[in-house]
Design an enzyme around this catalytic site. Structure first.
Site, PDB file in Angstrom:
ATOM      1  N   ARG A  70      43.510  43.375  54.358  1.00  0.00           N
ATOM      2  CA  ARG A  70      43.304  43.101  52.780  1.00  0.00           C
ATOM      3  C   ARG A  70      43.576  41.639  52.527  1.00  0.00           C
ATOM      4  O   ARG A  70      44.468  40.920  53.127  1.00  0.00           O
ATOM      5  CB  ARG A  70      44.247  43.757  52.012  1.00  0.00           C
ATOM      6  N   HIS A  73      48.131  41.775  49.906  1.00  0.00           N
ATOM      7  CA  HIS A  73      48.815  42.923  50.155  1.00  0.00           C
ATOM      8  C   HIS A  73      48.388  43.490  51.443  1.00  0.00           C
ATOM      9  O   HIS A  73      48.140  44.676  51.819  1.00  0.00           O
ATOM     10  CB  HIS A  73      48.483  43.987  49.280  1.00  0.00           C
ATOM     11  N   ASN A 145      53.425  46.910  41.114  1.00  0.00           N
ATOM     12  CA  ASN A 145      54.458  46.027  41.857  1.00  0.00           C
ATOM     13  C   ASN A 145      55.747  46.315  41.459  1.00  0.00           C
ATOM     14  O   ASN A 145      56.124  47.212  40.851  1.00  0.00           O
ATOM     15  CB  ASN A 145      54.314  44.464  41.318  1.00  0.00           C
ATOM     16  N   PHE A 158      43.387  34.261  39.463  1.00  0.00           N
ATOM     17  CA  PHE A 158      43.670  35.062  40.620  1.00  0.00           C
ATOM     18  C   PHE A 158      43.321  34.393  41.996  1.00  0.00           C
ATOM     19  O   PHE A 158      44.566  34.144  42.916  1.00  0.00           O
ATOM     20  CB  PHE A 158      43.488  36.597  40.787  1.00  0.00           C
TER      21      PHE A 158
END
Ligand code: HDD
Length: 708
Positions: A70, A73, A145, A158
């Site tokens: 990923r 994460h 989260n 992001f």
């Protein structure tokens, strides 16, 4: 322990499980293999032959074992479980899985954000808290989260925040750490990140256990009822075991002793039947109240204080089954906050809106094509029926010749709900009448009020830890301008915080934001800095870990009994039995593995030693009486166990006969406190348990300049 907890979802998983026991080895085509040790060669010392399809079959698969990790994460641990809805909220939502009494299978994956797949569990980082609900109406993913706010307000940033925190591109350093130039360069230029940066520098970012942390949906979502009416909602997960942390120094040491500390803890707890539980809570905000607060509820850098909107508990999640296979389940699970079930909808939070594209896109890449929904872990429990077909790795076998809609040859099936007067997912009928704009709402421009609220809501030890964390991180930053710029940001949050951190950096914080920071802030908000609206509250008890409800349990906490041959069994059991009654786990740590001999005769098997285990991996300590104390007096690692426990503010108990050992440690008559529980002062049990419930003896820190 064998997986015994089954549900509709784990039945699907089980139907795919391969059991090799008592089976003859075959190739991937099922051809029996005669010899799995030798390649086919032209003569005993000759070259290998191309016709060796058995070798090719094996190596070709091996060569393709890895898939892309990923992009964030990457490091994670997963478990199966059940969610049970416990409250009637039908007034607010038609979501079937939230109907009181409904039980829904779930798969949860906890993760760290920045590190690679093999990085330490103990990084100072946000923890991902993703829950896949396998509802009767399809899969619903709550991808949250353990921190209720985010660094940035708009999804456009992001990739930038991720690039900034990941190892630097020139030298791929540092691993799983935010303590480097690029991260703080970015953060100091983005005042909107101030709030989350305080959370990430707090103890929230170094949990004691994945089982002991809160979860948050972060964004504001919408619940939709039968009549189509929307109510804004924030989701919370509240752990039944309380919210606990490790100290930063401990975290760094644990990374060396056991980089899988959190993964192991979760696995072992479930394996032993200590199923972790969280209550799901919601904060409900009527649509009419959308603009009622001093902050914008669509801004993901803001939370809604629980004092303003209380958290209503609506269900409980229990994790009760470990995965059968890490790759097949935890690695291949594909979460996507951009897919919903009836009764839930998105809000216009610009970060959430951006997430809707990224997840499915990344799964298509990571899992190699559009059929990742058919992997056992991702399959919906009631199946999927549509005309999508083919593609790499397709597993479903679509029957008949019809794969289009509308059709008559297939009886019009699969039909869509509307045609038969049934209900499917319908988007909330929100009215939107707007001009296209690439920009930000002025209501997103207050970046410091909630950061201040968070800081002021912490207890003194917690504030000290925040100061230490900023000092650690900024000391690791090489560029002095970046240090200065971040100090100026901290000054806007709370001058005392900036001054305290500045002292550790040998810098005096500027009272105004750096010109470069202002320039970036003004690009989004031309009149920046704005006059911040008056906040509703100045502190919120719910934001401190120290004052959280549910802290009063020691269930599943690990207590090291420090022993050696000749230890007294009765002295062990005097404390072991009451601790176990409280649900705590007692671990005997000795000088060697094998059988431990008791003073009274008899033996017990030992799995943990001073060589293999470390003080930092335990919550509390007890030295029982017996002839063992002579051996312990000569064991430097025993002394180290006690000294570290003392350093990290943990409870330490001594049987009367063992109290003499104190002389060899850093604990002296001068610094003895109520966390040092001595039998000569009376029965140990109750005092020890009470102290442990407080988690740490924070007063010890007051003696020191720098926090643990
Ligand atoms: Fe994300 C993974 C949580 C913003 C793009 N994210 C990912 C995971 C979690 C979160 C827990 C791991 C899922 C798993 O276990 O497989 N992400 C969040 C939260 C956010 C957030 C709480 C803000 C409130 N994320 C966010 C944005 C974007 C992404 C704004 C992109 C626009 N996130 C991703 C991703 C990942 C991901 C790149 C990487 C692996 C994956 O999706 O499956 O698509």
């Amino acid at each position: 322990m064998k997986n015994k907890n089954t549900n509709k979802k784990t039945e699907i998983i089980d139907s795919h499980v391969i059991d090799n026991s008592s089976k003859r080895m075959t190739t991937n085509d099922g051809v029996p293999i005669h010899d799995n040790n030798n390649t086919l060669k032209a003569g005993e010392r000759g070259p290998s032959l191309l016709e060796d399809f058995i070798y090719q079959d094996k190596l070709a698969h091996f060569d393709r074992e890895r898939i892309p990790e990923r992009v964030v994460h990457a490091r994670g641990s997963g478990a199966h479980g059940i969610f049970e809805a416990t409250a009637d909220i039908s007034k607010y939502t038609k979501a079937q899985f939230l109907e009181k009494g409904t039980k829904t299978p779930v798969f949860v994956r906890f993760s760290t954000v920045a590190g690679f797949k093999g990085s330490t569990d103990l990084a100072r980082d946000v923890r991902g808290f993703s829950v896949k609900f396998y509802t009767e109406q399809g899969n619903y993913d709550l991808v949250g989260n353990n921190i209720p706010v985010f660094f940035i307000q708009d999804a456009m940033n992001f990739p930038d925040v991720v690039h900034a925190v990941k190892p630097e591109p020139n030298n791929e350093m540092p691993q799983a750490a935010s303590a480097h130039d690029t991260f703080w360069d970015f953060i100091s230029l983005m005042p909107e990140a101030a709030h989350m940066s305080l959370w990430i520098m707090s103890d929230r970012a170094i949990p004691r256990s994945l089982r002991m942390m809160e979860g948050f949906g972060v964004h504001t979502f919408k619940l939709i009822n039968e009549k189509g009416k929307a109510t804004f909602v924030k989701f919370h997960w509240k752990p039944r075991l309380g919210v606990h942390q490790v100290a930063w120094q401990e975290a760094q040491k644990i990374s060396g002793y056991d980089a899988d500390f959190h993964r192991r803890d979760l696995w072992e707890a479930i394996d032993k039947g200590n199923y972790p539980q969280w209550d799901l809570g919601v904060q409900l905000i009527p649509e009419e109240d959308e603009m009622k607060f001093s902050f914008d509820i669509l801004d993901p850098t803001k939370l809604i204080p629980e004092e303003l909107v209380p958290v209503k508990l609506i269900g409980t999640m229990t994790l009760n089954r470990n995965p059968e296979n890490f790759f097949a389940e935890t690695e291949q699970v594909a979460f996507d906050p951009g897919r919903l079930v009836p009764g839930i909808d998105f809000s216009n939070d610009p970060l959430l809106q951006g997430r809707m594209f990224s997840y499915a896109d990344t799964q298509n890449y990571r899992l190699g094509g559009p059929n990742f929904h058919e992997l056992p872990i991702n399959r919906p429990v009631e199946g999927k029926f549509n005309n999508q077909k083919d593609g790499i790795g397709r597993q479903d076998i679509l029957k008949g010749k019809v794969s289009y809609f509308p059709n008559s040859l297939g009886g019009g099936c699969p039909y869509h709900a509307l045609l038969k007067g049934e209900k499917g997912f319908e988007s909330h009928n929100e009215k939107i009448d707007a001009k296209k704009i690439r920009g930000r709402s002025p209501s997103f421009a207050d970046h410091f009020t909630q950061a201040r609220l968070f800081y002021h809501s912490q207890t003194t030890p917690e504030q000290k830890h925040i100061i230490s964390a900023f000092s650690f991180e900024l000391s690791k930053v090489n560029d002095i301008d970046v240090r200065r710029r971040e100090l100026a940001v901290l000054y806007q949050v709370e001058p005392e915080l900036a001054i305290a951190v500045g002292k550790n950096l040998g810098l005096e914080p500027s009272k105004t934001l750096d010109e470069l920071t202002l320039q970036f802030a003004r690009a989004n908000h031309p009149n920046y800095p704005i006059k911040a609206p008056k906040p509703e509250i100045m502190t919120s008890a719910a934001l401190s870990m120290a004052t959280k409800p549910g802290q009063g349990t020691i269930a599943t906490r690990k207590i090291a009994f420090l022993v050696a041959d000749g230890v007294s069994k009765s002295s062990i059991d005097k404390l072991r039995i009451p601790l176990q009654k409280e649900g705590a786990e007692v671990v005997l740590v000795s000088t060697k593995v094998g059988m431990l001999s008791f003073m009274e005769g008899g033996q017990e098997e030992i799995q943990h030693t001073y060589l293999t285990d470390a003080s930092v991996c335990f919550d509390a300590f007890y030295t029982p009486a017996g002839d063992s104390i002579h051996l312990l007096a000569q064991e430097p690692d025993y002394i180290q166990f006690i000294n570290e426990a003392f350093r990290h503010c943990k409870a330490i108990a001594f049987a009367k006969q063992a109290e003499d050992l104190l002389r060899l440690t850093l604990i002296s008559a001068k610094n003895i406190d109520n966390g040092i529980v001595l039998e000569s002062d009376g029965e140990i049990k109750d005092r020890f348990i009470t102290i442990m419930k407080g988690h740490r003896i924070w007063e010890r820190e007051n003696e020191r300049k720098v926090a643990v």
